[in-house]
Design an enzyme around this catalytic site. Structure first.
Site, PDB file in Angstrom:
ATOM      1  N   GLN A   1      98.185  31.442 -45.134  1.00 21.62           N
ATOM      2  CA  GLN A   1      98.758  32.292 -46.159  1.00 21.62           C
ATOM      3  C   GLN A   1      97.740  33.277 -46.926  1.00 21.62           C
ATOM      4  O   GLN A   1      98.230  34.482 -47.502  1.00 21.62           O
ATOM      5  CB  GLN A   1      99.517  31.600 -47.038  1.00 21.62           C
ATOM      6  CG  GLN A   1     100.820  31.071 -46.431  1.00 21.62           C
ATOM      7  CD  GLN A   1     101.919  30.515 -47.609  1.00 21.62           C
ATOM      8  OE1 GLN A   1     101.591  30.608 -48.858  1.00 21.62           O
ATOM      9  NE2 GLN A   1     102.951  29.874 -47.162  1.00 21.62           N
TER      10      GLN A   1
ATOM     11  N   TYR B   1      97.240  21.770 -39.376  1.00 23.83           N
ATOM     12  CA  TYR B   1      97.429  22.970 -40.527  1.00 23.83           C
ATOM     13  C   TYR B   1      96.706  23.942 -39.797  1.00 23.83           C
ATOM     14  O   TYR B   1      95.516  24.163 -39.756  1.00 23.83           O
ATOM     15  CB  TYR B   1      96.748  22.537 -41.861  1.00 23.83           C
ATOM     16  CG  TYR B   1      97.476  21.583 -42.440  1.00 23.83           C
ATOM     17  CD1 TYR B   1      98.640  20.777 -42.166  1.00 23.83           C
ATOM     18  CD2 TYR B   1      96.999  20.930 -43.814  1.00 23.83           C
ATOM     19  CE1 TYR B   1      99.244  19.838 -42.953  1.00 23.83           C
ATOM     20  CE2 TYR B   1      97.524  19.622 -44.454  1.00 23.83           C
ATOM     21  CZ  TYR B   1      98.478  19.296 -43.948  1.00 23.83           C
ATOM     22  OH  TYR B   1      99.223  18.185 -44.475  1.00 23.83           O
TER      23      TYR B   1
ATOM     24  N   GLN C   1     101.266   8.661 -47.704  1.00 25.85           N
ATOM     25  CA  GLN C   1     101.644  10.231 -48.168  1.00 25.85           C
ATOM     26  C   GLN C   1     102.925  10.633 -47.787  1.00 25.85           C
ATOM     27  O   GLN C   1     103.248  11.188 -46.841  1.00 25.85           O
ATOM     28  CB  GLN C   1     100.445  11.062 -47.445  1.00 25.85           C
ATOM     29  CG  GLN C   1     100.462  12.601 -48.024  1.00 25.85           C
ATOM     30  CD  GLN C   1      99.327  13.489 -47.801  1.00 25.85           C
ATOM     31  OE1 GLN C   1      99.734  14.683 -47.327  1.00 25.85           O
ATOM     32  NE2 GLN C   1      98.266  12.925 -47.634  1.00 25.85           N
TER      33      GLN C   1
ATOM     34  N   ALA D   1     108.118  20.632 -55.379  1.00 23.49           N
ATOM     35  CA  ALA D   1     109.180  20.891 -54.525  1.00 23.49           C
ATOM     36  C   ALA D   1     108.948  22.414 -54.125  1.00 23.49           C
ATOM     37  O   ALA D   1     109.837  23.148 -54.118  1.00 23.49           O
ATOM     38  CB  ALA D   1     110.552  20.758 -55.101  1.00 23.49           C
TER      39      ALA D   1
ATOM     40  N   LYS E   1     110.709  29.494 -61.234  1.00 20.94           N
ATOM     41  CA  LYS E   1     110.529  30.894 -60.999  1.00 20.94           C
ATOM     42  C   LYS E   1     111.720  31.515 -59.997  1.00 20.94           C
ATOM     43  O   LYS E   1     111.872  32.596 -59.964  1.00 20.94           O
ATOM     44  CB  LYS E   1     109.216  31.318 -60.282  1.00 20.94           C
ATOM     45  CG  LYS E   1     109.049  30.651 -58.830  1.00 20.94           C
ATOM     46  CD  LYS E   1     107.750  30.790 -58.238  1.00 20.94           C
ATOM     47  CE  LYS E   1     107.241  30.390 -57.148  1.00 20.94           C
ATOM     48  NZ  LYS E   1     105.895  30.459 -56.583  1.00 20.94           N
TER      49      LYS E   1
ATOM     50  N   GLY F   1      98.501  22.589 -53.974  1.00 21.32           N
ATOM     51  CA  GLY F   1      97.882  23.784 -53.153  1.00 21.32           C
ATOM     52  C   GLY F   1      97.564  24.884 -54.194  1.00 21.32           C
ATOM     53  O   GLY F   1      98.187  24.772 -55.319  1.00 21.32           O
TER      54      GLY F   1
END
Length: 337
Positions: A28, A55, A178, A210, A217, A286
């Site tokens: 990204q 990833y 995790q 989440a 937002k 992140g």
């Protein structure tokens, strides 16, 4: 600055805000921004970094390794994972067989630019490999000095118990789980958390915000914010979809007064909330911008009073997912191809 907690029944301390690069590095965001985010994490006192070989099909590990070059290795805790398909997707490029684990740890170490990882995690449970084989391979990885501790991700309570039992018999430590955990996704509370406490395992939770929904937002009836996770066609939009219902989004907006009372942003409230659980060692956050890291770290050390924890439960009501069966339900029944 961030606080630190022991991981499971071990002497290893990790930063309770852990930096993760699941949906960002190698996909990204550009590498220079990813590096800036990692350096912002270091500046904020974060010492723990979580990634996985899958990833961005191994690229995320490479980006993280490059970003950490020049840092004192002993001052970092680096976590990675094995299970999902990597490389060209051959028949043994997936799962928790001895072959895949041994080849994967070597690839991860090379990409990360380190001789060892602090925590090597089974990214899912492999139904097609005997657990004894998997645990023996992990034992050998530890004995070879390639990993210091072993963890798991999204395993059920029974799987964690059996994994810990075998680990102890083989002489190594399985100390972490995790799972996904947030105000909206609490499926670990009834079974996984009690089992983990019983066997000396603690949680390093992913998606505490989440996938961004708990920032507030996303407002019902309004366009999706440009560049947000919900507009990402590289995987983000699919992952966030379960929370993008009007009834969920409406309840989330009602959390603003709670955040305001505590002097927190909505994101900080969400991260602080998962850290109230005494079985949670760390929340993985992140970032696509360095300033996001600095903001999330402000959730470290926050204590939410019991009355406000109760208010959060009342506000969210029945939109919270609590079914402990969702852990097994969401697990792969066979190895993915």
């Amino acid at each position: 600055m961030v606080n630190y907690r022991y991981l499971g029944n071990s002497g290893l301390k990790i930063s309770e805000i852990t930096y993760g690069n699941w949906l960002t590095h190698g996909s990204q965001v550009e590498n220079d921004i990813a590096t800036a985010c990692v350096h912002a994490a270091l500046d904020a006192g974060i010492t723990s970094f979580d990634t996985a070989d899958v990833y961005a099909n191994t690229k995320a590990e490479q980006v993280l390794g490059d970003a950490l070059k020049g840092q004192r290795r002993e001052s970092l805790e680096i976590f990675t994972k094995v299970y999902w398909p990597t490389g060209p997707g051959g028949p043994n490029d997936v799962g928790l067989s001895r072959k895949h684990i041994m080849e994967s740890i070597n690839g991860s170490l090379k990409r990360l630019g380190t001789d060892y990882v602090d925590l090597y995690q089974a990214h899912r449970y492999d139904t097609e490999t005997p657990l004894e084989e998997t645990m023996q391979a992990f034992a050998d990885v530890v004995r070879q000095g390639k990993a210091l501790y072993i963890g798991v991700s999204e395993w059920t309570a029974d799987q964690i118990r059996e994994g810990v039992k075998l680990a102890r018999e083989l002489g190594f430590q399985l100390i972490s789980s995790q799972p996904q955990y947030s105000m909206l996704w609490r499926v670990i509370e009834e079974e996984v958390v009690p089992a983990s406490k019983e066997v000396g395992v603690s949680q390093i939770v992913w998606s505490p915000i989440a996938q961004g929904v708990l920032t507030g937002k996303y407002v019902p009836g309004q366009p999706l914010p440009e560049g947000s996770r919900a507009t990402d066609d590289k995987g983000g939009a699919r992952m966030i979809q379960r929370f993008m219902r009007d009834d969920v989004l409406e309840r989330v907006q009602l959390l603003r007064p709670v955040a305001d009372e505590l002097g927190l942003t909505m994101a900080q409230l969400a991260v602080a909330w998962v850290l109230q659980n005494d079985n949670v060692a760390a929340a993985i956050v992140g970032a696509s911008r360095p300033e996001q890291v600095a903001e999330n770290v402000k959730a470290s050390g926050v204590e939410i009073p019991a009355e406000l924890m109760a208010t959060i439960d009342e506000v969210l009501g029945d939109v919270v997912e609590r079914d402990p069966g969702r852990t097994a339900e969401n697990a792969p029944k066979t190895r993915p191809v």
